[in-house]
Design a protein around this motif. Structure first.
Motif, PDB file in Angstrom:
ATOM      1  N   HIS A 106       0.790  -1.147  -0.011  1.00 10.91           N
ATOM      2  CA  HIS A 106       0.115  -0.039   0.065  1.00 10.91           C
ATOM      3  C   HIS A 106       0.729   1.213  -0.103  1.00 10.91           C
ATOM      4  O   HIS A 106       1.991   1.108   0.794  1.00 10.91           O
ATOM      5  CB  HIS A 106      -0.717   0.054   1.378  1.00 10.91           C
ATOM      6  N   ALA A 107       0.564   2.208  -0.921  1.00  8.66           N
ATOM      7  CA  ALA A 107       1.311   3.040  -1.139  1.00  8.66           C
ATOM      8  C   ALA A 107       0.282   4.578  -0.975  1.00  8.66           C
ATOM      9  O   ALA A 107      -0.550   4.587  -1.738  1.00  8.66           O
ATOM     10  CB  ALA A 107       2.123   3.384  -2.111  1.00  8.66           C
ATOM     11  N   PHE A 108       0.580   5.186   0.011  1.00  8.35           N
ATOM     12  CA  PHE A 108      -0.180   6.675   0.012  1.00  8.35           C
ATOM     13  C   PHE A 108       0.491   7.859  -0.095  1.00  8.35           C
ATOM     14  O   PHE A 108       1.534   8.025   0.753  1.00  8.35           O
ATOM     15  CB  PHE A 108      -1.140   6.710   1.174  1.00  8.35           C
ATOM     16  N   GLU A 109       0.451   8.656  -1.330  1.00  3.83           N
ATOM     17  CA  GLU A 109       1.144   9.927  -1.546  1.00  3.83           C
ATOM     18  C   GLU A 109       2.643   9.356  -1.477  1.00  3.83           C
ATOM     19  O   GLU A 109       3.551  10.166  -1.136  1.00  3.83           O
ATOM     20  CB  GLU A 109       1.019  10.947  -0.582  1.00  3.83           C
TER      21      GLU A 109
ATOM     22  N   CYS B 193      -0.281   9.096  -5.759  1.00  2.00           N
ATOM     23  CA  CYS B 193       1.149   8.872  -5.933  1.00  2.00           C
ATOM     24  C   CYS B 193       1.500   9.630  -7.184  1.00  2.00           C
ATOM     25  O   CYS B 193       0.624   9.489  -8.306  1.00  2.00           O
ATOM     26  CB  CYS B 193       1.650   7.363  -5.839  1.00  2.00           C
ATOM     27  N   ARG B 194       2.690  10.095  -7.341  1.00  3.20           N
ATOM     28  CA  ARG B 194       3.122  10.837  -8.699  1.00  3.20           C
ATOM     29  C   ARG B 194       4.587   9.825  -8.865  1.00  3.20           C
ATOM     30  O   ARG B 194       5.234   9.389  -8.006  1.00  3.20           O
ATOM     31  CB  ARG B 194       3.476  12.090  -8.404  1.00  3.20           C
ATOM     32  N   ASP B 195       4.647   9.720 -10.061  1.00  2.00           N
ATOM     33  CA  ASP B 195       6.196   9.019 -10.231  1.00  2.00           C
ATOM     34  C   ASP B 195       6.327   7.799  -9.725  1.00  2.00           C
ATOM     35  O   ASP B 195       7.372   7.467  -9.049  1.00  2.00           O
ATOM     36  CB  ASP B 195       7.175  10.146 -10.198  1.00  2.00           C
ATOM     37  N   PHE B 196       5.141   6.943  -9.799  1.00  3.41           N
ATOM     38  CA  PHE B 196       5.289   5.610  -8.916  1.00  3.41           C
ATOM     39  C   PHE B 196       5.499   4.581 -10.058  1.00  3.41           C
ATOM     40  O   PHE B 196       4.705   4.443 -10.990  1.00  3.41           O
ATOM     41  CB  PHE B 196       3.773   5.535  -8.057  1.00  3.41           C
ATOM     42  N   THR B 197       6.412   3.774  -9.812  1.00  2.00           N
ATOM     43  CA  THR B 197       6.859   2.825 -10.754  1.00  2.00           C
ATOM     44  C   THR B 197       6.744   1.347 -10.256  1.00  2.00           C
ATOM     45  O   THR B 197       7.295   1.176  -9.212  1.00  2.00           O
ATOM     46  CB  THR B 197       8.263   2.978 -11.371  1.00  2.00           C
ATOM     47  N   ILE B 198       5.879   0.559 -11.241  1.00  2.00           N
ATOM     48  CA  ILE B 198       5.942  -1.120 -10.880  1.00  2.00           C
ATOM     49  C   ILE B 198       6.709  -1.679 -11.968  1.00  2.00           C
ATOM     50  O   ILE B 198       6.267  -1.435 -13.257  1.00  2.00           O
ATOM     51  CB  ILE B 198       4.628  -1.411 -10.610  1.00  2.00           C
ATOM     52  N   ASP B 199       7.735  -2.480 -11.711  1.00  5.67           N
ATOM     53  CA  ASP B 199       8.368  -3.007 -13.076  1.00  5.67           C
ATOM     54  C   ASP B 199       9.068  -4.378 -12.804  1.00  5.67           C
ATOM     55  O   ASP B 199       9.827  -4.650 -11.676  1.00  5.67           O
ATOM     56  CB  ASP B 199       9.410  -1.988 -13.395  1.00  5.67           C
ATOM     57  N   GLY B 200       8.433  -5.456 -13.420  1.00  9.51           N
ATOM     58  CA  GLY B 200       9.304  -6.538 -13.721  1.00  9.51           C
ATOM     59  C   GLY B 200       8.897  -7.825 -12.494  1.00  9.51           C
ATOM     60  O   GLY B 200       8.862  -8.793 -12.758  1.00  9.51           O
TER      61      GLY B 200
END
Length: 92
Positions: free
Chosen positions: A47-50, A80-87
């Protein structure tokens, strides 16, 4: 794998290959990198908040199959801004 995070950086949380982690609900913080090595298994959710600039990456597995499907979203990112999920691989 290319572009590995700097593991000496205190904002990098590394989950090692060949291990299973029961994390429940893992909180992702702003600027943090969550790195799952290939062969690492995280049981739970994130979980990510801001959490601006956060990143979840690697070749490991996020496994939510041990939880009731109606109670779990594997990754929640709110505001979130500039939030990345990769791989990573997800199993629900």
């Amino acid at each position: 794998e290319k572009n590995l995070p700097d593991f000496s950086d205190p904002h990098v949380r590394r989950f090692e290959a060949g291990k299973v982690y029961d994390v429940g609900r893992l909180q992702v913080e702003a600027g943090q990198t969550i790195y799952l090595e290939g062969g690492a298994v995280l049981r739970g959710s994130m979980h990510a908040f801001e959490a601006h600039g956060a990143r979840i990456c690697g070749r490991g597995i996020l496994d939510g199959s041990h939880y009731a499907h109606h109670e779990l979203r594997l990754i929640v990112a709110e505001g979130c801004r500039d939030f990345t999920i990769d791989g990573i691989t997800t199993v629900g």
